[in-house]
Design a protein around this motif. Structure first.
Motif, PDB file in Angstrom:
ATOM      1  N   ALA A  27       0.811  -1.222   0.000  1.00  0.00           N
ATOM      2  CA  ALA A  27       0.000   0.000   0.000  1.00  0.00           C
ATOM      3  C   ALA A  27       0.843   1.270   0.000  1.00  0.00           C
ATOM      4  N   GLY A  28       1.990   1.243   0.699  1.00  0.00           N
ATOM      5  CA  GLY A  28       2.828   2.434   0.769  1.00  0.00           C
ATOM      6  C   GLY A  28       3.274   2.885  -0.610  1.00  0.00           C
ATOM      7  N   ARG A  29       3.713   1.928  -1.415  1.00  0.00           N
ATOM      8  CA  ARG A  29       4.186   2.260  -2.755  1.00  0.00           C
ATOM      9  C   ARG A  29       3.001   2.624  -3.674  1.00  0.00           C
ATOM     10  N   ARG A  30       1.927   1.830  -3.563  1.00  0.00           N
ATOM     11  CA  ARG A  30       0.769   2.060  -4.438  1.00  0.00           C
ATOM     12  C   ARG A  30       0.084   3.399  -4.167  1.00  0.00           C
ATOM     13  N   SER A  31       0.271   3.952  -2.957  1.00  0.00           N
ATOM     14  CA  SER A  31      -0.395   5.219  -2.660  1.00  0.00           C
ATOM     15  C   SER A  31       0.165   6.331  -3.539  1.00  0.00           C
ATOM     16  N   ARG A  32       1.356   6.119  -4.103  1.00  0.00           N
ATOM     17  CA  ARG A  32       1.946   7.127  -4.983  1.00  0.00           C
ATOM     18  C   ARG A  32       1.613   6.892  -6.458  1.00  0.00           C
ATOM     19  N   ALA A  33       0.828   5.822  -6.728  1.00  0.00           N
ATOM     20  CA  ALA A  33       0.479   5.511  -8.119  1.00  0.00           C
ATOM     21  C   ALA A  33      -0.670   6.402  -8.598  1.00  0.00           C
ATOM     22  N   TYR A  34      -0.710   6.631  -9.914  1.00  0.00           N
ATOM     23  CA  TYR A  34      -1.825   7.355 -10.521  1.00  0.00           C
ATOM     24  C   TYR A  34      -2.901   6.337 -10.932  1.00  0.00           C
ATOM     25  N   PRO A  35      -4.160   6.783 -11.031  1.00  0.00           N
ATOM     26  CA  PRO A  35      -5.239   5.839 -11.352  1.00  0.00           C
ATOM     27  C   PRO A  35      -4.953   4.958 -12.575  1.00  0.00           C
ATOM     28  N   HIS A  36      -4.370   5.542 -13.643  1.00  0.00           N
ATOM     29  CA  HIS A  36      -4.185   4.745 -14.859  1.00  0.00           C
ATOM     30  C   HIS A  36      -3.151   3.632 -14.680  1.00  0.00           C
ATOM     31  N   GLN A  37      -2.372   3.724 -13.601  1.00  0.00           N
ATOM     32  CA  GLN A  37      -1.366   2.677 -13.369  1.00  0.00           C
ATOM     33  C   GLN A  37      -1.956   1.478 -12.632  1.00  0.00           C
ATOM     34  N   LEU A  38      -3.229   1.589 -12.248  1.00  0.00           N
ATOM     35  CA  LEU A  38      -3.862   0.506 -11.495  1.00  0.00           C
ATOM     36  C   LEU A  38      -4.876  -0.220 -12.378  1.00  0.00           C
ATOM     37  N   SER A  39      -5.148  -1.492 -12.050  1.00  0.00           N
ATOM     38  CA  SER A  39      -6.156  -2.253 -12.787  1.00  0.00           C
ATOM     39  C   SER A  39      -7.546  -1.801 -12.338  1.00  0.00           C
ATOM     40  N   GLY A  40      -8.564  -2.238 -13.069  1.00  0.00           N
ATOM     41  CA  GLY A  40      -9.941  -1.856 -12.754  1.00  0.00           C
ATOM     42  C   GLY A  40     -10.338  -2.259 -11.340  1.00  0.00           C
ATOM     43  N   GLY A  41      -9.925  -3.461 -10.932  1.00  0.00           N
ATOM     44  CA  GLY A  41     -10.255  -3.925  -9.593  1.00  0.00           C
ATOM     45  C   GLY A  41      -9.570  -3.088  -8.521  1.00  0.00           C
ATOM     46  N   MET A  42      -8.304  -2.730  -8.774  1.00  0.00           N
ATOM     47  CA  MET A  42      -7.548  -1.906  -7.826  1.00  0.00           C
ATOM     48  C   MET A  42      -8.153  -0.510  -7.724  1.00  0.00           C
TER      49      MET A  42
END
Lengths: 339, 335
Positions: A144-159
């Motif tokens: 979660a720590g790393r993913r909190s810095r991700a932009y929406p387009h970098q995540l899958s639909g479920g994420m």
């Protein structure tokens, strides 16, 4: 115990080129703390309008024509806009079918969660960021720590849908309104999101109003379910009762039109049981002739009458109200009884 | 109509079919393999289902079989002829007998044409009928597809979603094709409307005897419609079986997970334990080595991470499954 949500006789109209269209006609609904209540119906039945009315998110062309919405005992419709905004987010959260359109594409997801916390909870930047990571962890986002810095387009639909859920529950609301939360997702990802919603209910006692067209989702999730048709609630009850022994002719036919019904009937026929909706050998689905009427004024007769197999004079003259039947309520003068 | 094929011989066949797409910008190009070595055969008159989640390659496979796209490698045979590289006049002839129904009946119908003209257009373009004969054919198609003859002068926007899909089906069947490829034909429709379209497709197939490739993400729809079903994952077919067999005894761990994730309507059906897979389908830009499914498989072993399992029957009476862990008696691994 005070219900989390009480909708009482709500009517909502939309202005259109062809005059007024009534999307909700005298709809009532209660959600108790920690309860999952399903709202089911096909396109145009008013289920999404119901969710948006509760959130105070109706478009400009819509207006409330009557009735009330009480959240934790407070009347939402008479609340000044400022207070309503404060309530939204802190008392009730909402998630939609398409998470991408609700997320800011140019802001990292952790900050989007943080914004909500800073606005509603007065948290400082650092505290909000830390809490955002906790929330991402709570909704099952690995690393979660790393993913909190991700932009929406970098995540899958479920994420992305998990991020939306984290935003919706950030201020620990008592109620989550979920409008087709898994419709855009694959079935294996849908199973993950449904598991998450169920675990949030169990862990933080979140009540959920689950709006969907998917009867299978309702079957696995909802404690109680309301069936909507042409802006009105036609049946309500414990989910198992409604799915196994529907009383309103619309509910019964809707269930019979699903391929799952054909499967159960085939299994039952193979076991020497009644054939159900499947014609011998031919394997056909039950159809509902005609189409949903567009309501321009409050109903004065049964709205399903023109498509119903029971042709009864009374149904064309008088509007059936919800009456107790079995463990629930049904709005029909001649409910299905042969169970 | 008399089929040129001897009974039982495949009307549509794919061998080692591969479809690559170039993605990315100049200098950073990479290859996305959407379809990765697919073999399949459609027997005349059957309904063959292709199920899978988004990104599984099922729609791309449909388009390559229809030759809307050219395969990167492998062959497509239609009625005994290799059409993998067919073009021009030859492909036009193929497209008279191999036709498609699309998911969204609104965007696939020209909004400026009346629905009578939409249904008549293929007959005109392929010079099959004209004048009074054309009128009679269109009237017949309207009748067969449950459209009122009086609606011929209406436009798509005046129709409901279900009626528009009936127009799409009438147009696809106007040239009396031998194969119909239907890509998610009911997924934009409400369940009670969907029932009417599925019944219609079954009736038409019984009357006209065409072969149908039915592509869908919806397991219960595919089970209702299809004689045989292939399950796709990341560009590959992982299991292919008769519909009744697949649903009664799914062998591949992915098929098992997929079936168990489809929420049942009734409690008695919930007897099968639910398997919730972790994570998402990997990207086709960078597929995992070995078995494509091993990154999400709850029972994967060392061999699955290195060796790519072939799609073959794993027991004497078993159907083809691409999994190392299917037991000698043909049963799948217990998840």
């Amino acid at each position: 115990m005070t219900p989390v949500l009480e909708v009482d006789g709500l009517s909502v109209g939309f202005r259109s080129d062809d005059g007024e269209v009534l999307a909700l006609d005298d709809v009532s609904l209660r959600v108790e703390p920690g309860e999952i209540v399903g709202v089911v119906g096909e396109s145009g039945c008013g289920k999404s309008t119901l969710g948006l009315s509760i959130m105070g998110l109706l478009p400009g062309s819509a207006s409330v024509r009557g009735g009330g919405v009480r959240l934790g005992g407070r009347d939402l419709l008479t609340l000044p806009p400022g207070e309503l905004r404060r309530l939204r987010g802190s008392e009730v959260g909402m998630i939609f079918q398409e998470p991408m359109s609700s997320l800011n594409p140019v802001m990292p997801v952790g900050r989007q969660i943080g914004e909500v916390l800073r606005r509603h909870r007065d948290l400082g930047r650092t505290a909000a960021a830390a809490r955002a990571v906790e929330l991402l962890d709570l909704v099952g986002i690995p690393d979660a720590g790393r993913r909190s810095r991700a932009y929406p387009h970098q995540l899958s639909g479920g994420m992305r849908q998990r991020v939306m859920i984290a935003i919706a529950i950030a201020c620990e609301p008592k109620l989550l309104i979920a409008d087709e939360p898994t419709t855009a997702l694959d079935v294996t990802v849908q199973a993950q999101i449904l598991d998450l919603l169920r675990s949030l209910r169990d862990r933080v006692d979140l009540a959920i109003m689950l709006i969907t067209h998917n009867l299978g989702v309702i079957a696995t999730m909802a404690d109680r379910v309301s069936i909507m048709y042409a802006g009105r609630k036609v049946e309500e009850g414990p989910t198992r009762d409604i799915l196994d022994t529907p009383r309103h002719p619309y509910t019964a036919r809707l269930l019979a039109s699903t391929p799952q019904a054909a499967r159960s009937a085939a299994v039952s026929a193979a076991a020497g049981g009644p054939g159900g909706s499947v014609e011998a050998g031919g394997r056909r689905l039950a159809e509902i002739p005609g189409r949903v009427p567009t309501m321009t004024a409050p109903a004065t007769a049964c709205t399903f009458q023109a498509r119903c197999h029971r042709d009864v004079d009374l149904c064309t003259r008088v509007r059936p109200e919800l009456e107790p039947a079995g463990g629930g309520l049904v709005a029909c003068f001649h409910p299905e009884e042969s169970w | 109509m008399v089929s040129q094929q001897s009974p039982g011989s495949p009307v549509l066949r794919a061998g080692g079919l591969v479809k690559d797409f170039q993605v990315g910008s100049v200098g950073r190009r990479s290859v996305l393999r959407a379809v990765d070595g697919v073999d399949l055969e459609l027997a005349a008159g059957e309904t063959f289902g292709l199920v899978g989640e988004s990104g599984s390659g099922k729609s791309t496979l449909g388009k390559v079989l229809l030759r809307l796209q050219t395969p990167t490698a492998g062959t497509v045979e239609f009625e005994g002829r290799d059409i993998s590289r067919a073009g021009g006049r030859e492909l036009r002839a193929v497209h008279r007998r191999l036709r498609m129904v699309f998911q969204d009946p609104y965007s696939s119908l020209d909004p400026r044409m009346s629905i009578g003209d939409i249904v008549a257009e293929p007959l005109r373009l392929h010079r099959v009928a004209r004048g009074r004969d054309l009128e009679a054919r269109v009237t017949g198609l309207f009748d067969q597809c449950g459209l009122a003859a009086a609606w011929r002068h209406r436009y798509p926007h005046e129709l409901s979603g279900g009626q528009r899909q009936r127009v799409g089906i009438a147009r696809a069947l106007s040239l009396r094709p031998s194969v119909l490829i239907a890509d998610e034909p009911v997924s934009a429709l409400d369940v009670s409307v969907q029932a009417g379209i599925l019944n219609l497709l079954k009736d038409l197939q019984a009357d006209l005897g065409f072969t149908c490739l039915f592509i869908s993400h919806d397991l219960s729809v595919v089970e209702f419609m299809c004689d045989r079903i292939a399950v796709m994952y990341l560009g590959r077919i992982v299991e292919v079986a008769k519909a009744s067999e697949l649903f009664a005894l799914p062998r591949h761990p992915y098929t098992q997970a997929l079936l168990s994730a489809d929420p049942p309507l009734h409690a008695d059906a919930a007897a099968t334990p639910r398997v919730v897979l972790s994570g998402d389908m990997p990207s086709a830009l960078d597929p995992p080595p070995g078995c494509r499914f091993h990154t999400r498989c709850p029972v994967a072993e060392a061999v699955c991470r290195t060796e790519d399992p072939a799609l073959v029957p794993r027991a004497a009476d078993g159907h083809p499954v691409a999994c190392h862990l299917v037991l000698a008696d043909g049963s799948g691994p217990r998840l």
